[in-house]
Design a protein around this motif. Structure first.
Motif, mmCIF file in Angstrom:
data_model
loop_
_atom_site.group_PDB
_atom_site.id
_atom_site.type_symbol
_atom_site.label_atom_id
_atom_site.label_comp_id
_atom_site.label_asym_id
_atom_site.label_seq_id
_atom_site.Cartn_x
_atom_site.Cartn_y
_atom_site.Cartn_z
ATOM 1 N N CYS A 253 50.151 43.895 16.823
ATOM 2 C CA CYS A 253 51.595 43.695 16.004
ATOM 3 C C CYS A 253 51.579 42.381 15.265
ATOM 4 C CB CYS A 253 52.520 44.011 17.267
ATOM 5 S SG CYS A 253 53.053 45.427 17.478
ATOM 6 N N ALA A 254 51.139 41.508 15.938
ATOM 7 C CA ALA A 254 51.016 40.294 15.159
ATOM 8 C C ALA A 254 50.068 40.307 13.961
ATOM 9 C CB ALA A 254 50.790 39.009 16.084
ATOM 10 N N LEU A 255 48.869 41.038 14.256
ATOM 11 C CA LEU A 255 47.965 41.035 13.392
ATOM 12 C C LEU A 255 48.439 41.969 12.279
ATOM 13 C CD1 LEU A 255 44.726 40.461 12.625
ATOM 14 C CD2 LEU A 255 44.556 42.652 13.687
ATOM 15 N N GLU A 256 49.168 42.905 12.485
ATOM 16 C CA GLU A 256 49.594 44.055 11.459
ATOM 17 C C GLU A 256 50.706 43.095 10.507
ATOM 18 O OE1 GLU A 256 48.706 46.907 10.466
ATOM 19 O OE2 GLU A 256 47.210 46.107 11.667
ATOM 20 N N ILE A 257 51.515 42.301 11.171
ATOM 21 C CA ILE A 257 52.378 41.606 10.207
ATOM 22 C C ILE A 257 51.753 40.855 9.391
ATOM 23 C CG2 ILE A 257 54.199 39.702 10.423
ATOM 24 C CD1 ILE A 257 55.062 40.674 12.976
ATOM 25 N N LEU A 258 50.740 39.978 9.825
ATOM 26 C CA LEU A 258 49.604 39.179 8.798
ATOM 27 C C LEU A 258 49.121 40.256 7.993
ATOM 28 C CD1 LEU A 258 48.486 36.407 9.022
ATOM 29 C CD2 LEU A 258 46.530 37.208 9.839
ATOM 30 N N VAL A 259 48.616 41.275 8.513
ATOM 31 C CA VAL A 259 47.947 42.200 7.422
ATOM 32 C C VAL A 259 49.024 42.791 6.188
ATOM 33 C CG1 VAL A 259 47.013 44.399 7.097
ATOM 34 C CG2 VAL A 259 46.139 43.125 8.884
ATOM 35 N N ALA A 260 50.077 42.954 6.474
ATOM 36 C CA ALA A 260 51.178 43.246 5.684
ATOM 37 C C ALA A 260 51.233 42.342 4.721
ATOM 38 C CB ALA A 260 52.633 43.386 6.430
ATOM 39 N N GLY A 261 51.318 41.070 4.816
ATOM 40 C CA GLY A 261 51.425 40.035 3.889
ATOM 41 C C GLY A 261 50.008 39.902 3.236
ATOM 42 N N ILE A 262 48.961 39.903 3.934
ATOM 43 C CA ILE A 262 47.669 39.805 3.376
ATOM 44 C C ILE A 262 47.332 40.753 2.078
ATOM 45 C CG2 ILE A 262 45.169 39.729 3.705
ATOM 46 C CD1 ILE A 262 45.612 38.293 6.162
ATOM 47 N N GLN A 263 47.766 42.162 2.499
ATOM 48 C CA GLN A 263 47.246 43.083 1.915
ATOM 49 C C GLN A 263 48.297 43.260 0.379
ATOM 50 O OE1 GLN A 263 44.869 45.316 1.595
ATOM 51 N NE2 GLN A 263 44.278 44.431 3.484
ATOM 52 N N ALA A 264 49.617 42.880 0.669
ATOM 53 C CA ALA A 264 50.390 42.459 -0.642
ATOM 54 C C ALA A 264 49.925 41.383 -1.529
ATOM 55 C CB ALA A 264 51.862 42.228 -0.193
ATOM 56 N N TYR A 265 49.521 40.557 -0.788
ATOM 57 C CA TYR A 265 48.850 39.258 -1.581
ATOM 58 C C TYR A 265 47.409 39.722 -2.243
ATOM 59 C CZ TYR A 265 46.746 34.814 -2.185
ATOM 60 O OH TYR A 265 46.056 33.709 -3.001
ATOM 61 N N VAL A 266 46.815 40.242 -1.390
ATOM 62 C CA VAL A 266 45.450 40.742 -2.106
ATOM 63 C C VAL A 266 45.698 41.563 -3.361
ATOM 64 C CG1 VAL A 266 43.330 42.306 -1.976
ATOM 65 C CG2 VAL A 266 44.068 40.529 -0.095
ATOM 66 N N PHE A 267 46.742 42.723 -3.087
ATOM 67 C CA PHE A 267 47.071 43.577 -4.370
ATOM 68 C C PHE A 267 47.253 42.579 -5.548
ATOM 69 C CE2 PHE A 267 47.707 48.046 -5.001
ATOM 70 C CZ PHE A 267 48.136 48.076 -6.246
ATOM 71 N N ALA A 268 48.494 41.843 -5.181
ATOM 72 C CA ALA A 268 49.032 40.907 -6.249
ATOM 73 C C ALA A 268 47.947 40.020 -6.980
ATOM 74 C CB ALA A 268 50.269 40.140 -6.022
ATOM 75 N N LEU A 269 46.893 39.576 -5.981
ATOM 76 C CA LEU A 269 45.861 38.539 -6.502
ATOM 77 C C LEU A 269 44.922 39.330 -7.216
ATOM 78 C CD1 LEU A 269 44.545 35.776 -6.141
ATOM 79 C CD2 LEU A 269 43.161 36.537 -4.391
ATOM 80 N N LEU A 270 44.399 40.383 -6.977
ATOM 81 C CA LEU A 270 43.183 41.343 -7.882
ATOM 82 C C LEU A 270 44.002 41.521 -9.052
ATOM 83 C CD1 LEU A 270 41.594 43.260 -4.798
ATOM 84 C CD2 LEU A 270 40.573 41.418 -6.321
ATOM 85 N N THR A 271 45.310 42.099 -8.720
ATOM 86 C CA THR A 271 45.867 42.492 -10.201
ATOM 87 C C THR A 271 45.929 41.057 -11.244
ATOM 88 O OG1 THR A 271 47.363 44.011 -9.072
ATOM 89 C CG2 THR A 271 47.908 43.271 -11.345
ATOM 90 N N SER A 272 46.221 40.080 -10.648
ATOM 91 C CA SER A 272 46.179 38.814 -11.511
ATOM 92 C C SER A 272 44.842 38.302 -12.180
ATOM 93 C CB SER A 272 46.968 37.503 -10.871
ATOM 94 O OG SER A 272 46.095 37.193 -9.719
ATOM 95 N N LEU A 273 43.816 38.655 -11.208
ATOM 96 C CA LEU A 273 42.611 38.445 -11.530
ATOM 97 C C LEU A 273 42.017 39.219 -12.811
ATOM 98 C CD1 LEU A 273 40.614 37.772 -8.075
ATOM 99 C CD2 LEU A 273 41.164 36.177 -10.039
ATOM 100 N N TYR A 274 42.477 40.529 -12.504
ATOM 101 C CA TYR A 274 41.991 41.531 -13.687
ATOM 102 C C TYR A 274 42.863 41.336 -14.781
ATOM 103 C CZ TYR A 274 40.219 44.350 -9.627
ATOM 104 O OH TYR A 274 39.615 44.570 -8.370
#
Lengths: 175, 261
Positions: free
Chosen positions: B232-253
Motif C-alpha cells: 500500500c505504501a509502495l502504491e502511494i509512491l507509485v501513484a506519485g511516480i507515475q504521474a510524475y513520469v507522465f508529466a516528465l516524459l511529456t515535458s521531455l517530448y
C-alpha cells in the motif's frame, strides 16, 4: 472441486473485454473532464496562483533592493558626515592656529612698542642726567674758582683774576 | 466482488454504466455516464477544490496556498529545467496532466470500500491513459511542426550521426518517436493495474487463508497482510511516480518539439 471452478472461471481484463462497449464513453468523459481541468483549472486558476508567486517574489526583490539602497544612502550620509566633521575639525584647527599666530604677533608688536617707549624714556633720562652732570660740573667749576680765588686772597693776599682762577681749576679738575 | 467467498482481482476494473445507457450517444457511440466517468468527475472536483485553496492570493501564504504554490512551482521548475524559458507556456497543460493523474491515482487508492463505496482508478484503463498520451503526443507534433516546419524531421537525425549510418538511424529514431504515445499510455495503465491487482490478490490470500483456519491464516494470511501494508505504501509512491513520469516524459517530448536537439 476448487480447481475445477478455477478452470471454469475465465479471468478477463475489463479494459479489453469491455473496450468495444465503453471506449466511446471513456474517451468522451475523459475529454470532458480533462478539458475542464485544463481550461478552468490549468488555464484559469494556475496562472493566477503563479502570478501571486511572481508578485511575491518581485516584492521581496524590491524590498531587498530598497533596503540595499537605504543602506547605501546611510553609508553615503555617514561618509558625508565624516567628511564634514573632518573638514570642520580642520577649519577649527586652522582658526586656532591663526588666532595663536595673531595673538603672538599682537603681543610681539605690543612688546616692541613698549620697548621703544621705554628706550625713549631711558634715552631721555640719560640725556637729562648728562645735562645735569654737565651743569653740575660747570657749577662746580665756578664754585671751585670762586673758592680758589677767596682761598688765595685770604692765605696769600693775592687777588687772582676770575679767568685765571677758572683756568687753574679747570686744569686741576680735568688734569 | 466476492462471490462464494472468492475475490476476483479484475472486478475492480469493471466499468458499470450508472445512467444514460440507452439514449446518450454521439454519432451512434454510446457515452453512458459510468463509474469511470463518475471518478473522473470526483477527481476534477477534488482538484478544483485543491487549487481553489491556492487562490487566496495572500502575500504571506497559508498552508493550503503554500501546498498549491508548491505544486505549481514544482511543475514550473520541471519545465524550466527540461525546456528552458520557452517552457513557461506549457505550465497549465503539464500541471493539469500531472495533477489530474496524481489525484486519480491517489483517489483510486483510498480505502473507501470500508464505507461501502468502491473507488475506481480510471488511470488503470488504457482507453483513458491513451487519450491523455495522444493529447500529449499531438501537442508535441503540432508545436514541432508549427515551430520548425519540415525542419522538425531533423529530430530523426541526431547530431553526430555518421554518414554511413544515415540509412538506419532515422528509422530507429522514427520508431522510437512513434512508440512514445504507446509507452506513455501503457506505462501508466500497467503500473496502476498491476498494483491494484497485486493488492487484490494478496487480500484474497488473506481472506481465503483466514477462512481455512488459524494455521493457514498465520502462515499465509498474516505475512500477506503485512506485505499488503508495505505494498500500500509502495502504491502511494507509485501513484506519485507515475504521474510524475507522465508529466516528465511529456515535458521531455515538448522539449524536442521546442528546441529540437
Amino acid at each position: 472441486m476448487r480447481i475445477r471452478r478455477l478452470r471454469h472461471r475465465t479471468l478477463t481484463m475489463p479494459q479489453i473485454s469491455q473496450l468495444a462497449e465503453t471506449y466511446a464513453s471513456q474517451i468522451f468523459w475523459v475529454l470532458i473532464f480533462f478539458g475542464f481541468v485544463f481550461f478552468v483549472i490549468g488555464k484559469g486558476m494556475v496562472p493566477k496562483v503563479m502570478e501571486t508567486m511572481a508578485a511575491r517574489d518581485s516584492q521581496i526583490a524590491a524590498d531587498l533592493a530598497h533596503a540595499e539602497a537605504a543602506r547605501r544612502a546611510a553609508e553615503g550620509a555617514d561618509a558625508g558626515w565624516q567628511a564634514t566633521a573632518a573638514q570642520q575639525r580642520a577649519q577649527a584647527h586652522a582658526l586656532i592656529a591663526a588666532a595663536k599666530h595673531d595673538a603672538a604677533q599682537a603681543s610681539e608688536a605690543r612688546l616692541h612698542a613698549a620697548a621703544s617707549v621705554i628706550d625713549a624714556r631711558v634715552a631721555d633720562a640719560e640725556a637729562r642726567i648728562g645735562a645735569a652732570v654737565t651743569s653740575a660740573m660747570a657749577e662746580i667749576e665756578t664754585v671751585a674758582a670762586q673758592a680758589a680765588g677767596d682761598i688765595a686772597q685770604r692765605l696769600a693776599g693775592i687777588t687772582v683774576g676770575e679767568d685765571s682762577a677758572r683756568a687753574a681749576v679747570k686744569e686741576a679738575l680735568h688734569g | 466482488m466476492a462471490e462464494h467467498g472468492r475475490v476476483d482481482p479484475m472486478a475492480q476494473f469493471k466499468i458499470e454504466p450508472l445512467f444514460g445507457t440507452d439514449h446518450w450517444a454521439i454519432a451512434g457511440h454510446n457515452i453512458a455516464f459510468t463509474n469511470s466517468a463518475l471518478w473522473m468527475a470526483i477527481t476534477t472536483i477534488a482538484l478544483w477544490v485543491f487549487v481553489q485553496g491556492g487562490m487566496k492570493r495572500a502575500l504571506v501564504p497559508g498552508r493550503w496556498q503554500m501546498a498549491v504554490e508548491t505544486m505549481t512551482g514544482f511543475i514550473d521548475g520541471l519545465l524550466a529545467a527540461n525546456i528552458g524559458p520557452n517552457g513557461k507556456k506549457y505550465v497549465p497543460y503539464i500541471f493539469s496532466l500531472f495533477m489530474f493523474i496524481l489525484f486519480a491515482n491517489i483517489l483510486g487508492l483510498l480505502p473507501l470500500s470500508l464505507l461501502g463505496v468502491h473507488p475506481f482508478t480510471f488511470t488503470s484503463h488504457f482507453s483513458v491513459t491513451g487519450v491523455l498520451a495522444i493529447l500529449s503526443f499531438s501537442i508535441v507534433l503540432i508545436v514541432g511542426f508549427a515551430k520548425h516546419k519540415l525542419h522538425f524531421f531533423s529530430l530523426f537525425v541526431p547530431h553526430g550521426t555518421p554518414v554511413w549510418l544515415l540509412w538506419l538511424i532515422p528509422i530507429i529514431e522514427l520508431i522510437s518517436f512513434l512508440v512514445r504515445p504507446f509507452s506513455l499510455a501503457l506505462r501508466l495503465f500497467v503500473a496502476m493495474m498491476a498494483g491494484h491487482v497485486l493488492l487484490e490478490v494478496l487480500s484474497s490470500f488473506v481472506i481465503s487463508s483466514a477462512n481455512s483456519g488459524l494455521l493457514w491464516g498465520g502462515v499465509v494470511g498474516l505475512p500477506s497482510f503485512l506485505l499488503m501494508i508495505a505494498i500500500c505504501a509502495l502504491e502511494i509512491l507509485v501513484a506519485g511516480i507515475q504521474a510524475y513520469v507522465f508529466a516528465l516524459l511529456t515535458s521531455l517530448y515538448l522539449n524536442d518539439a521546442e528546441n529540437l536537439h
